[in-house]
Design a protein around this motif. Structure first.
Motif, short mmCIF file in Angstrom:
data_model
loop_
_atom_site.label_atom_id
_atom_site.label_comp_id
_atom_site.label_asym_id
_atom_site.label_seq_id
_atom_site.Cartn_x
_atom_site.Cartn_y
_atom_site.Cartn_z
N TYR A 78 0.84 -1.19 0.00
CA TYR A 78 0.00 0.00 0.00
C TYR A 78 0.88 1.24 0.00
O TYR A 78 1.91 1.27 0.67
N ARG A 84 -5.04 -0.66 -7.03
CA ARG A 84 -6.34 -0.53 -6.37
C ARG A 84 -7.03 -1.87 -6.14
O ARG A 84 -6.38 -2.85 -5.80
N ALA A 85 -8.35 -1.92 -6.27
CA ALA A 85 -9.13 -3.13 -5.96
C ALA A 85 -8.68 -4.35 -6.76
O ALA A 85 -8.59 -5.45 -6.21
N PRO A 86 -8.38 -4.20 -8.07
CA PRO A 86 -7.90 -5.39 -8.80
C PRO A 86 -6.61 -5.97 -8.20
O PRO A 86 -6.40 -7.18 -8.22
N GLU A 121 -5.82 -5.93 -4.96
CA GLU A 121 -6.23 -6.66 -3.76
C GLU A 121 -6.87 -8.00 -4.13
O GLU A 121 -6.60 -9.02 -3.49
N ASN A 122 -7.71 -8.00 -5.17
CA ASN A 122 -8.35 -9.25 -5.60
C ASN A 122 -7.33 -10.26 -6.12
O ASN A 122 -7.42 -11.45 -5.82
N LYS A 158 -5.58 -11.73 -3.19
CA LYS A 158 -6.49 -12.53 -2.35
C LYS A 158 -6.82 -13.89 -2.97
O LYS A 158 -6.87 -14.90 -2.27
#
Length: 141
Positions: free
Chosen positions: A19, A55-57, A59-60, A63
């Motif tokens: 991050y 960003r969100a991609p 994190e996905n 994960k």
């Protein structure tokens, strides 16, 4: 001008999710992409392509995907440089991914780490009827 890259390959290790100080997620990862030919010894070689996603991609990806997972990357080539610890300029070329597609389930990717079948090991038509008799003139290509 066009700068678009589409790759399909396997993660060489788990994505590295970090991050920024402002809390924006960024993941660095490398995928192995097989070359469409074999070398003189008959071995298939691969290119190892460094990628980054935000960003969100990011994190996905971190994960749900792990080393060995088959993914598709759509993005663009970017180059950058910085001063290394030794004072020399370091040049970096990487794919800035706009999106990453998960091309297999998490369970399949862990199974593929244990044993990977090459396409020549299996016959997709085996047990599916009789061979067909077709003339080359009937083929659409």
């Amino acid at each position: 001008m066009i700068n678009r890259t589409v790759l399909v390959g396997r993660l060489t290790k788990d994505p590295n999710l970090r991050y920024t100080p402002n809390g924006v997620a960024v993941a660095n990862f490398t995928i192995a992409v097989n070359r469409p030919f074999t070398n003189q010894q008959g071995d298939q070689e691969a290119d190892f392509v460094n990628c980054v996603i935000w960003r969100a991609p990011a994190e996905n990806l971190a994960k749900y995907m792990t080393k060995g997972s088959l993914i598709g990357v759509d993005g663009r080539i970017q180059t950058r440089n910085f001063e290394g610890q030794d004072g020399k300029t370091v040049f970096v070329t990487e794919v800035l991914a706009g999106s990453v597609q998960f091309l297999e389930s998490k369970n399949k990717s862990s199974a593929s780490n244990q044993k990977q079948e090459s396409p020549s090991d299996t016959n997709p038509l085996e047990g599916h009827g009789e061979p067909i008799d077709i003339s080359d003139d009937d083929l659409p290509f």
